[in-house]
Design a protein around this motif. Structure first.
Motif, PDB file in Angstrom:
ATOM      1  N   UNK A   1      37.754  49.036  90.864  1.00  0.00           N
ATOM      2  CA  UNK A   1      36.925  49.481  91.980  1.00  0.00           C
ATOM      3  C   UNK A   1      35.631  48.702  92.087  1.00  0.00           C
ATOM      4  N   UNK A   2      35.119  48.680  93.306  1.00  0.00           N
ATOM      5  CA  UNK A   2      33.783  48.176  93.609  1.00  0.00           C
ATOM      6  C   UNK A   2      33.002  49.322  94.229  1.00  0.00           C
ATOM      7  N   UNK A   3      31.779  49.552  93.746  1.00  0.00           N
ATOM      8  CA  UNK A   3      30.966  50.637  94.295  1.00  0.00           C
ATOM      9  C   UNK A   3      29.509  50.261  94.386  1.00  0.00           C
ATOM     10  N   UNK A   4      28.780  51.012  95.189  1.00  0.00           N
ATOM     11  CA  UNK A   4      27.334  50.857  95.297  1.00  0.00           C
ATOM     12  C   UNK A   4      26.695  52.226  95.122  1.00  0.00           C
TER      13      UNK A   4
ATOM     14  N   UNK B   1      39.380  56.142  98.019  1.00  0.00           N
ATOM     15  CA  UNK B   1      39.465  55.182  99.114  1.00  0.00           C
ATOM     16  C   UNK B   1      38.066  54.696  99.496  1.00  0.00           C
ATOM     17  N   UNK B   2      37.970  53.509 100.149  1.00  0.00           N
ATOM     18  CA  UNK B   2      36.663  53.034 100.611  1.00  0.00           C
ATOM     19  C   UNK B   2      35.942  54.104 101.430  1.00  0.00           C
ATOM     20  N   UNK B   3      34.686  54.326 101.093  1.00  0.00           N
ATOM     21  CA  UNK B   3      33.898  55.358 101.757  1.00  0.00           C
ATOM     22  C   UNK B   3      33.799  56.645 100.969  1.00  0.00           C
ATOM     23  N   UNK B   4      34.675  56.823  99.970  1.00  0.00           N
ATOM     24  CA  UNK B   4      34.639  58.027  99.140  1.00  0.00           C
ATOM     25  C   UNK B   4      33.359  58.050  98.298  1.00  0.00           C
ATOM     26  N   UNK B   5      32.779  59.243  98.149  1.00  0.00           N
ATOM     27  CA  UNK B   5      31.580  59.434  97.324  1.00  0.00           C
ATOM     28  C   UNK B   5      31.917  60.286  96.108  1.00  0.00           C
ATOM     29  N   UNK B   6      31.306  59.928  94.987  1.00  0.00           N
ATOM     30  CA  UNK B   6      31.366  60.772  93.794  1.00  0.00           C
ATOM     31  C   UNK B   6      29.967  60.833  93.198  1.00  0.00           C
TER      32      UNK B   6
ATOM     33  N   UNK C   1      21.608  57.029  97.082  1.00  0.00           N
ATOM     34  CA  UNK C   1      20.986  58.254  96.598  1.00  0.00           C
ATOM     35  C   UNK C   1      21.518  58.587  95.221  1.00  0.00           C
ATOM     36  N   UNK C   2      22.031  59.797  95.058  1.00  0.00           N
ATOM     37  CA  UNK C   2      22.603  60.216  93.783  1.00  0.00           C
ATOM     38  C   UNK C   2      24.101  60.048  93.709  1.00  0.00           C
ATOM     39  N   UNK C   3      24.674  59.292  94.636  1.00  0.00           N
ATOM     40  CA  UNK C   3      26.124  59.116  94.708  1.00  0.00           C
ATOM     41  C   UNK C   3      26.542  57.675  94.477  1.00  0.00           C
ATOM     42  N   UNK C   4      27.776  57.518  94.021  1.00  0.00           N
ATOM     43  CA  UNK C   4      28.472  56.239  94.072  1.00  0.00           C
ATOM     44  C   UNK C   4      29.332  56.262  95.329  1.00  0.00           C
ATOM     45  N   UNK C   5      29.238  55.203  96.133  1.00  0.00           N
ATOM     46  CA  UNK C   5      30.102  55.048  97.301  1.00  0.00           C
ATOM     47  C   UNK C   5      31.070  53.909  97.009  1.00  0.00           C
ATOM     48  N   UNK C   6      32.363  54.191  97.107  1.00  0.00           N
ATOM     49  CA  UNK C   6      33.369  53.166  96.856  1.00  0.00           C
ATOM     50  C   UNK C   6      33.502  52.251  98.065  1.00  0.00           C
ATOM     51  N   UNK C   7      33.421  50.947  97.827  1.00  0.00           N
ATOM     52  CA  UNK C   7      33.612  49.956  98.882  1.00  0.00           C
ATOM     53  C   UNK C   7      35.009  49.358  98.853  1.00  0.00           C
ATOM     54  N   UNK C   8      35.607  49.301  97.674  1.00  0.00           N
ATOM     55  CA  UNK C   8      36.957  48.745  97.543  1.00  0.00           C
ATOM     56  C   UNK C   8      37.638  49.378  96.349  1.00  0.00           C
ATOM     57  N   UNK C   9      38.947  49.502  96.440  1.00  0.00           N
ATOM     58  CA  UNK C   9      39.725  50.124  95.360  1.00  0.00           C
ATOM     59  C   UNK C   9      41.135  49.553  95.388  1.00  0.00           C
TER      60      UNK C   9
END
Length: 283
Positions: free
Chosen positions: A127-130, A154-159, A133-141
């Protein structure tokens, strides 16, 4: 599906989102536009279908205003009525906007092909993420073999960043006050018995991660998954993203996974960082 429904119910109990900061330039602030976006931001990955009353409460609007905004956004395809119910969900127009952001002017186009070199050779997902705020947003998986875990990345998912190796590896390279601000920006709950939620413990973990140059998660974000993560820096040395590799715990133990996957992940990270710097990407 039952799990998502239960989470949605829990989320809806917190009916009102955190108050938005006042506009930087009130003279040029269009209140109706702000209210429309408050409606859209009422939805989340947990509360993905909401009634009029729930939207009004979460957006801090009266029912009449919420009703008119919902009707307008539905006509524009930013909201969609759920058939045979009184609920609404985000529409395809939101998806179009999201993919536009994720696909251009970011790391994603250059990284996604490289992630395929890791899966399934040394892991089951990469995965690639950025940070946002307090979340990781996935850009690629890129994933293969984790179907039994039913993980949606999926891209756009937050954790939550506090609970994931990908979050730790990016938080570790921020100033202490910013680390605390991001960690305190959302509730910290245990996602497994191994999840760290105590602030002091998390800060100590971030210090370790920064010293080692990579983060490790062994079942902290989800049972049965092991993850390694590394940071991506821009030309100024500021963290702009992170890469991770995940494996099913049944496939190999943590020590074997680290020995086999970490050198490959670090090599890929170096490639991505060079590409990012040459492309002029910044934090």
């Amino acid at each position: 599906m039952a799990r998502h429904s239960g989470m949605a119910k829990v989320e809806k109990k917190a009916t009102k989102r955190k108050s938005e900061s006042p506009p930087k330039n009130p003279k040029n602030h269009v209140a109706s536009v702000g209210k429309a976006f408050a409606v859209l931001k009422s939805f989340s990955s947990e509360a993905f279908e909401l009634t009029l009353s729930e939207i009004a409460a979460r957006a801090d609007l009266d029912r009449g205003t919420a009703f008119r905004l919902i009707q307008t956004l539905t006509e524009l395809d930013y909201l969609q009525a759920v058939p045979q119910s009184r609920r609404f969900r985000l529409g395809v127009a939101c998806l179009d906007l999201g993919y536009t952001v994720l696909s251009h002017g970011s790391l994603r186009p250059m990284v996604e092909p490289l992630l395929r070199d890791l899966v399934p050779d040394v892991g089951d997902a990469a995965s690639l993420g950025i940070l946002d705020g307090g979340d990781v947003v996935y850009l690629a998986r890129v994933g293969a073999g984790l179907d039994r875990h039913k993980m949606d990345r999926r891209p756009g998912t937050r954790i939550p960043a506090y609970s994931a190796a990908l979050g730790h590896v990016m938080l570790a390279h921020l100033a202490r006050d910013e680390q605390i601000e991001r960690l305190e920006s959302r509730p910290r709950v245990k996602l497994s018995e191994r999840t760290l939620t105590d602030l002091d413990a998390l800060l100590a973990r971030l210090d370790q991660v920064k010293k080692k140059g990579h983060a490790v998660s062994d079942g902290e974000n989800a049972y049965g998954l092991r993850t390694l993560a590394t940071p991506i820096f821009d030309a100024q040395g500021l963290v702009i993203g992170g890469l991770s590799i995940t494996v099913d715990a049944m496939r190999m133990d943590m020590a074997t996974f680290r020995d086999q996957a970490l050198p490959r992940l670090m090599e890929l990270t170096s490639q991505v960082q060079d590409l990012a710097i040459k492309s002029g990407l910044t934090s």
